[in-house]
Design a protein around this motif. Sequence first.
Motif, mmCIF file in Angstrom:
data_model
loop_
_atom_site.group_PDB
_atom_site.id
_atom_site.type_symbol
_atom_site.label_atom_id
_atom_site.label_comp_id
_atom_site.label_asym_id
_atom_site.label_seq_id
_atom_site.Cartn_x
_atom_site.Cartn_y
_atom_site.Cartn_z
ATOM 1 N N LYS A 14 -4.586 -0.288 -0.486
ATOM 2 C CA LYS A 14 -4.125 1.064 -0.174
ATOM 3 C C LYS A 14 -4.048 1.339 1.336
ATOM 4 O O LYS A 14 -3.053 1.876 1.821
ATOM 5 C CB LYS A 14 -5.018 2.093 -0.858
ATOM 6 N N ARG A 15 -5.077 0.990 2.080
ATOM 7 C CA ARG A 15 -5.061 1.246 3.531
ATOM 8 C C ARG A 15 -3.920 0.522 4.222
ATOM 9 O O ARG A 15 -3.269 1.068 5.102
ATOM 10 C CB ARG A 15 -6.382 0.839 4.172
ATOM 11 N N LEU A 16 -3.697 -0.715 3.842
ATOM 12 C CA LEU A 16 -2.604 -1.473 4.432
ATOM 13 C C LEU A 16 -1.269 -0.894 3.989
ATOM 14 O O LEU A 16 -0.348 -0.742 4.792
ATOM 15 C CB LEU A 16 -2.720 -2.952 4.039
ATOM 16 N N ALA A 17 -1.137 -0.552 2.718
ATOM 17 C CA ALA A 17 0.108 0.023 2.201
ATOM 18 C C ALA A 17 0.463 1.314 2.924
ATOM 19 O O ALA A 17 1.641 1.584 3.180
ATOM 20 C CB ALA A 17 -0.008 0.262 0.706
ATOM 21 N N GLY A 28 7.386 -18.120 -2.715
ATOM 22 C CA GLY A 28 6.660 -16.893 -3.009
ATOM 23 C C GLY A 28 6.221 -16.194 -1.737
ATOM 24 O O GLY A 28 5.940 -16.832 -0.721
ATOM 25 N N PHE A 29 6.166 -14.866 -1.809
ATOM 26 C CA PHE A 29 5.698 -14.046 -0.699
ATOM 27 C C PHE A 29 4.546 -13.204 -1.202
ATOM 28 O O PHE A 29 4.621 -12.589 -2.261
ATOM 29 C CB PHE A 29 6.834 -13.178 -0.146
ATOM 30 N N ARG A 30 3.460 -13.219 -0.429
ATOM 31 C CA ARG A 30 2.220 -12.581 -0.861
ATOM 32 C C ARG A 30 1.678 -11.688 0.237
ATOM 33 O O ARG A 30 1.912 -11.939 1.411
ATOM 34 C CB ARG A 30 1.198 -13.657 -1.223
ATOM 35 N N VAL A 31 0.931 -10.678 -0.189
ATOM 36 C CA VAL A 31 0.179 -9.843 0.738
ATOM 37 C C VAL A 31 -1.260 -9.861 0.250
ATOM 38 O O VAL A 31 -1.530 -9.571 -0.917
ATOM 39 C CB VAL A 31 0.742 -8.409 0.853
ATOM 40 N N ARG A 32 -2.150 -10.300 1.121
ATOM 41 C CA ARG A 32 -3.561 -10.467 0.761
ATOM 42 C C ARG A 32 -3.714 -11.235 -0.546
ATOM 43 O O ARG A 32 -4.454 -10.868 -1.438
ATOM 44 C CB ARG A 32 -4.268 -9.119 0.694
ATOM 45 N N ASP A 33 -2.944 -12.298 -0.664
ATOM 46 C CA ASP A 33 -2.966 -13.247 -1.781
ATOM 47 C C ASP A 33 -2.473 -12.669 -3.110
ATOM 48 O O ASP A 33 -2.748 -13.212 -4.161
ATOM 49 C CB ASP A 33 -4.346 -13.885 -1.943
ATOM 50 N N LYS A 34 -1.717 -11.587 -3.064
ATOM 51 C CA LYS A 34 -1.096 -11.036 -4.278
ATOM 52 C C LYS A 34 0.417 -11.141 -4.128
ATOM 53 O O LYS A 34 1.000 -10.613 -3.176
ATOM 54 C CB LYS A 34 -1.489 -9.573 -4.489
#
Length: 117
Positions: free
Chosen positions: A103-106, A27-33
């Motif tokens: 949102k800011r990271l995206a 699995g690959f996650r960004v900020r645990d999502k």
Amino acid sequence: MSVEEFLELVLGLPEVTERESFAEMTGFRVRDKGFCYLSEAKQSIMVKATREEQAALVADDPETFSPSWTSGRFAWVEVKLPNVDPDHLAELVVEGWRLSAPKRLANTLQEISGGDR
């Protein structure tokens, strides 16, 4: 696209972490999502998308894309890595990442998803 090329792409996105997941998938996650899962054995990924995107991809190229599960307003698409155009896959993976990232990271990747279309 090879598994190695996919890994270079996904791990190059900001704040992505990798961990073992279900059914021998990574699995690959960004900020645990979670936004993407890799099956090396099947040489395929599952990537987060909108329901509309899932339907369009499957209708356009059922040899490469197949529907996976849906949850709320999102759907997951299974993608056969050997069949997919690398640029198209990059767009899909970045969009899956953006759907999960704050949102800011995206917004830091706005130029990637909007510049080359």
